[in-house]
Structure formats: C-alpha cells, structure tokens
Write a protein that holds these residues in place. Structure first.
Motif, PDB file in Angstrom:
ATOM      1  N   ASP A  92      58.644  57.647 -44.324  1.00 49.05           N
ATOM      2  CA  ASP A  92      57.689  58.303 -45.224  1.00 49.05           C
ATOM      3  C   ASP A  92      56.262  58.138 -44.702  1.00 49.05           C
ATOM      4  N   ILE A  93      55.941  56.942 -44.229  1.00 44.66           N
ATOM      5  CA  ILE A  93      54.585  56.646 -43.777  1.00 44.66           C
ATOM      6  C   ILE A  93      54.223  57.445 -42.530  1.00 44.66           C
ATOM      7  N   GLU A  94      55.207  57.693 -41.658  1.00 48.64           N
ATOM      8  CA  GLU A  94      54.949  58.426 -40.414  1.00 48.64           C
ATOM      9  C   GLU A  94      54.567  59.884 -40.665  1.00 48.64           C
ATOM     10  N   GLN A  95      54.954  60.425 -41.822  1.00 47.95           N
ATOM     11  CA  GLN A  95      54.710  61.853 -42.067  1.00 47.95           C
ATOM     12  C   GLN A  95      53.409  62.127 -42.833  1.00 47.95           C
ATOM     13  N   VAL A  96      52.663  61.070 -43.189  1.00 50.10           N
ATOM     14  CA  VAL A  96      51.448  61.283 -43.970  1.00 50.10           C
ATOM     15  C   VAL A  96      50.203  61.028 -43.132  1.00 50.10           C
ATOM     16  N   ASP A  97      49.084  61.579 -43.602  1.00 48.27           N
ATOM     17  CA  ASP A  97      47.801  61.415 -42.911  1.00 48.27           C
ATOM     18  C   ASP A  97      46.966  60.294 -43.516  1.00 48.27           C
ATOM     19  N   GLY A  98      47.270  59.945 -44.754  1.00 47.19           N
ATOM     20  CA  GLY A  98      46.511  58.891 -45.415  1.00 47.19           C
ATOM     21  C   GLY A  98      47.362  58.167 -46.439  1.00 47.19           C
ATOM     22  N   ILE A  99      46.988  56.912 -46.733  1.00 46.27           N
ATOM     23  CA  ILE A  99      47.732  56.090 -47.686  1.00 46.27           C
ATOM     24  C   ILE A  99      46.746  55.429 -48.639  1.00 46.27           C
ATOM     25  N   TYR A 100      47.059  55.496 -49.920  1.00 45.71           N
ATOM     26  CA  TYR A 100      46.291  54.763 -50.928  1.00 45.71           C
ATOM     27  C   TYR A 100      47.162  53.643 -51.469  1.00 45.71           C
ATOM     28  N   VAL A 101      46.729  52.396 -51.259  1.00 47.89           N
ATOM     29  CA  VAL A 101      47.442  51.231 -51.778  1.00 47.89           C
ATOM     30  C   VAL A 101      46.788  50.854 -53.106  1.00 47.89           C
ATOM     31  N   ALA A 102      47.436  51.207 -54.194  1.00 45.13           N
ATOM     32  CA  ALA A 102      46.856  50.972 -55.522  1.00 45.13           C
ATOM     33  C   ALA A 102      47.121  49.555 -56.023  1.00 45.13           C
ATOM     34  N   THR A 103      47.961  48.806 -55.324  1.00 50.16           N
ATOM     35  CA  THR A 103      48.282  47.439 -55.728  1.00 50.16           C
ATOM     36  C   THR A 103      47.313  46.446 -55.081  1.00 50.16           C
ATOM     37  N   GLY A 104      47.523  45.159 -55.353  1.00 49.91           N
ATOM     38  CA  GLY A 104      46.711  44.113 -54.726  1.00 49.91           C
ATOM     39  C   GLY A 104      47.284  43.657 -53.403  1.00 49.91           C
ATOM     40  N   ALA A 105      48.041  44.525 -52.717  1.00 47.14           N
ATOM     41  CA  ALA A 105      48.725  44.143 -51.479  1.00 47.14           C
ATOM     42  C   ALA A 105      48.195  44.917 -50.274  1.00 47.14           C
ATOM     43  N   LEU A 106      46.910  45.234 -50.260  1.00 41.05           N
ATOM     44  CA  LEU A 106      46.342  46.021 -49.166  1.00 41.05           C
ATOM     45  C   LEU A 106      46.524  45.329 -47.818  1.00 41.05           C
ATOM     46  N   ALA A 107      46.219  44.041 -47.745  1.00 43.19           N
ATOM     47  CA  ALA A 107      46.331  43.315 -46.472  1.00 43.19           C
ATOM     48  C   ALA A 107      47.780  43.273 -45.999  1.00 43.19           C
ATOM     49  N   GLU A 108      48.714  43.041 -46.929  1.00 43.88           N
ATOM     50  CA  GLU A 108      50.126  42.977 -46.562  1.00 43.88           C
ATOM     51  C   GLU A 108      50.623  44.319 -46.030  1.00 43.88           C
ATOM     52  N   VAL A 109      50.205  45.407 -46.663  1.00 45.10           N
ATOM     53  CA  VAL A 109      50.592  46.739 -46.196  1.00 45.10           C
ATOM     54  C   VAL A 109      49.986  47.006 -44.820  1.00 45.10           C
ATOM     55  N   ALA A 110      48.722  46.630 -44.630  1.00 45.68           N
ATOM     56  CA  ALA A 110      48.063  46.818 -43.331  1.00 45.68           C
ATOM     57  C   ALA A 110      48.799  46.058 -42.230  1.00 45.68           C
ATOM     58  N   ARG A 111      49.229  44.839 -42.540  1.00 51.62           N
ATOM     59  CA  ARG A 111      49.938  44.015 -41.557  1.00 51.62           C
ATOM     60  C   ARG A 111      51.227  44.700 -41.103  1.00 51.62           C
ATOM     61  N   GLU A 112      51.972  45.261 -42.069  1.00 50.75           N
ATOM     62  CA  GLU A 112      53.239  45.904 -41.719  1.00 50.75           C
ATOM     63  C   GLU A 112      53.025  47.217 -40.978  1.00 50.75           C
ATOM     64  N   ILE A 113      51.987  47.958 -41.344  1.00 47.89           N
ATOM     65  CA  ILE A 113      51.687  49.216 -40.643  1.00 47.89           C
ATOM     66  C   ILE A 113      51.289  48.926 -39.199  1.00 47.89           C
ATOM     67  N   GLU A 114      50.533  47.866 -38.996  1.00 45.38           N
ATOM     68  CA  GLU A 114      50.142  47.490 -37.629  1.00 45.38           C
ATOM     69  C   GLU A 114      51.378  47.180 -36.788  1.00 45.38           C
ATOM     70  N   LYS A 115      52.372  46.549 -37.386  1.00 43.58           N
ATOM     71  CA  LYS A 115      53.603  46.210 -36.663  1.00 43.58           C
ATOM     72  C   LYS A 115      54.397  47.454 -36.255  1.00 43.58           C
ATOM     73  N   MET A 116      54.228  48.562 -36.981  1.00 42.74           N
ATOM     74  CA  MET A 116      55.012  49.771 -36.723  1.00 42.74           C
ATOM     75  C   MET A 116      54.650  50.453 -35.408  1.00 42.74           C
ATOM     76  N   LYS A 117      53.466  50.155 -34.880  1.00 50.12           N
ATOM     77  CA  LYS A 117      53.017  50.777 -33.618  1.00 50.12           C
ATOM     78  C   LYS A 117      53.108  52.302 -33.699  1.00 50.12           C
ATOM     79  N   LEU A 118      52.565  52.871 -34.760  1.00 50.25           N
ATOM     80  CA  LEU A 118      52.618  54.316 -34.975  1.00 50.25           C
ATOM     81  C   LEU A 118      51.769  55.049 -33.942  1.00 50.25           C
ATOM     82  N   SER A 119      52.226  56.236 -33.534  1.00 47.66           N
ATOM     83  CA  SER A 119      51.464  57.023 -32.556  1.00 47.66           C
ATOM     84  C   SER A 119      50.157  57.526 -33.154  1.00 47.66           C
ATOM     85  N   LYS A 120      50.172  57.772 -34.464  1.00 41.14           N
ATOM     86  CA  LYS A 120      48.952  58.189 -35.171  1.00 41.14           C
ATOM     87  C   LYS A 120      48.762  57.314 -36.390  1.00 41.14           C
ATOM     88  N   LYS A 121      47.670  56.552 -36.417  1.00 33.52           N
ATOM     89  CA  LYS A 121      47.408  55.670 -37.550  1.00 33.52           C
ATOM     90  C   LYS A 121      46.978  56.479 -38.772  1.00 33.52           C
TER      91      LYS A 121
END
Length: 344
Positions: free
Chosen positions: A242-271
């Motif tokens: 799901d994350i690979e197909q979007v251009d932007g993400i809004y983290v409405a929870t208090g887990a912004l850093a945790e989500v950022a950490r996991e996205i960094e691990k994904m090594k996506l071609s387009k952040k």
C-alpha cells in the motif's frame, strides 16, 4: 508610585493593620472605616498584592493531574510545563498529584477518575481524557457533585467539564492534508495511518484530513491503514504494498518516528512525503535525514503550564473561567527549523 495598604493608611490617618483588615475583609472594622478605606482604595486605583493575600489566608488546595504514559516523549514535555507552573505556585498552598494511566485503557482511567472524586482528598482534577464519550458520564457526575474538572490535550467536549486547554484536532488533520498537497504539488494519492483505537481525538484528525482532501481536485486517499503500538514493525511491513503506491502519508497517531523507521528500512525507490505530529529526538533525526518531511507541533510545555494555571486561578484565586476553550496554535516543523524544537 505603587499604591499599598501603607499609602492608604497614611492618607487616612489609620493603622496599616486596620486598612489591611478592611481591604481583605478580615477581622472587625466599623462600617464607617470600611467605607472610607474602600473609597480611598478606589480613588488611588489600589491593586491588591495577590501573593500577600494568598499567603495570609493560608488556603490549601490539592489537585490531581491525570494523563497517559504513552507517548512518553510527548507527556514528558507536558510534565515540564506542569512543573514549571507548579514551582511558581506551590508557596501559596497549591499542591499537585500527578497520576499516569495507560494510553488506551479507558476503563482504568474511568476508575482512576472515579476514585479521585470519591476519595475526598482532592479539590479538583485536571484530566487528559483517553476518550471523550466513555469519560463524559463520570466527568458530569463529578461536576454535578460540586467537584471541579478541567480537561487538557484530550477533551470531552460534550461533558460539563469546566474548561479545555489543547489543540483543535480537526484543524490538525486539515493542516496535514494541506501540507501533503503543497509538498507533492500535483494530483496525488495519499495514505492515512490511524490507530486501531478509534478515539475522539483520532476521529477529529481523520475528519479534518478527509474534509481537506474532498475540497481538492485530483486528491484521493486509499483506505485508512490502521496500526497498533504492539507489533508495529510487522504491521508496517505488511502494508508495504500500500505504501509503495502512494505519494504521501499522514500519520495521525503518536507513532510518527516508528513509521519513519520502518519506511526507511523498506529502501523504497521513491520516498513518500511523510507528515505527522509532535517532536522527539527520533523525529528530529528523520527530519534531518529527509525521511519525515514535516511534523505538526502543539507546544506541549505551554499546554501543561496553562492547564495548571487555569485550575489555580479558578480554585485558589476564585476567578471565573473567562475562556472555556484555550486552543493552542499549531506549528509546522521541517528540516529548516527543527533545531528550535528539540530539547535535551
């Protein structure tokens, strides 16, 4: 020249003790003398020394302050504000008791609030409500029994709470939508990451975010991606497609850093553009390293300080609540200004 009780006493030829009793409605003063003192005080625009008055009255107030444990970094900032104000007020007989509750344990917080009201140990409660509706009944019961309750950060707006200090969370969600639109520029697809616990605050953020998107042409949001704080890493990786197909993400929870950490691990071609809330050292790190694009802050130190001050003014100074809802300003933090928002 500062007008004091001594000034009034000298002009009327009275003792300072007599003037003090008249001004503070303490002790026996004849009606004639009382009238003379009050008229002279008004003539000279006398302003009472509130500190001296409080100290002389020896009034004692104890309030409970209840807020969650998670996210620790956010409530640490809240507590800094609380303690800053408390240190200024404690010499006047004003005491606080801080009680922490689990983040989403609504039943536990309801019980804590009920125990505080029923104990007879406290003169009031400053509460960050885990959720609005479940706490409304216990708040109303407390207010109706004459027990003052004030909310901060998380509100229960349909309750009879005396006042609220905190953000407008619909505005927070709208601002997140606007930031995603501006950072991505064109017609885009966005992901909304929410918490599985659908609290009032979460509902307000989502409403604001969706409201903004529906007013913009060419913007759409995929189904909300719901996560919990337990096993967050595995859940984020499951959402990779799901994350690979979007251009932007809004983290409405208090887990912004945790989500950022996991996205960094994904090594996506387009952040994706990543927007969320609040500030801590991890969020600071991911802003500097272009994983997080921007975060929305709401000055938790100020919230904590103002919530305590309002309770003090109302209970100790017996001042009426003039502003029922003190809405704090929302601040956008990016890589360019993040250095001003991180504290050691």
């Amino acid at each position: 020249m500062k007008i004091t009780a001594k000034t009034i006493a000298e002009q009327l030829g009275l003792s300072i003790a007599t003037v003090d009793r008249a001004l503070n409605n303490r002790g026996k003063v004849s009606p004639k003398t009382l009238k003379k003192v009050l008229e002279k005080a008004e003539e000279l625009n006398y302003k009472p020394n509130m500190s001296a008055s409080l100290l002389s009255r020896k009034k004692q107030i104890l309030i409970a302050i209840v807020f969650p444990v998670y996210p620790e970094y956010f409530w640490k900032e809240i507590e800094i504000g609380i303690m800053k104000t408390y240190k200024d007020l404690r010499d006047f007989g004003f005491e606080i008791d801080i009680i922490r509750t689990k983040k989403f344990d609504i039943e536990e917080q309801v019980k804590v609030v009920q125990d505080i009201i029923n104990s007879g140990d406290y003169d009031g409660l400053v509460l960050s409500a885990n959720d609005a509706a479940p706490l409304m009944q216990v708040i109303n019961a407390g207010i109706e029994s004459g027990f003052p309750i004030y909310t901060f950060n998380n509100d229960s707006p349909l309750s009879k709470r005396i006042s609220y200090v905190g953000a407008d969370y619909q505005d927070s969600g709208r601002l997140a939508g606007e930031l995603l639109e501006r950072f991505t520029h064109n017609s885009k697809k966005f992901a909304l990451i929410t918490d599985k616990m659908n609290t009032f605050q979460m509902q307000q953020k989502v409403l604001g975010f969706i409201d903004y998107l529906t007013q913009c042409n060419g913007m759409e949001s995929i189904r909300p991606l719901k996560i919990s704080n337990t096993e967050l890493s595995n859940l984020i990786m499951e959402l990779k497609q799901d994350i690979e197909q979007v251009d932007g993400i809004y983290v409405a929870t208090g887990a912004l850093a945790e989500v950022a950490r996991e996205i960094e691990k994904m090594k996506l071609s387009k952040k994706p553009i990543l927007i969320g809330h609040d500030m801590n050292k991890e969020i600071h790190h991911y802003l500097l390293n272009d994983v997080i694009t921007a975060t929305i802050c709401q000055d938790p130190v100020y919230q904590g300080a103002l919530a305590v001050r309002k309770a003090f003014d109302h209970l100790m100074l017996e001042e009426p609540i003039k502003v029922v809802e003190d809405i704090v300003k929302l601040e956008i933090v990016t890589k360019g200004n993040v250095k001003y928002y991180i504290h050691d």
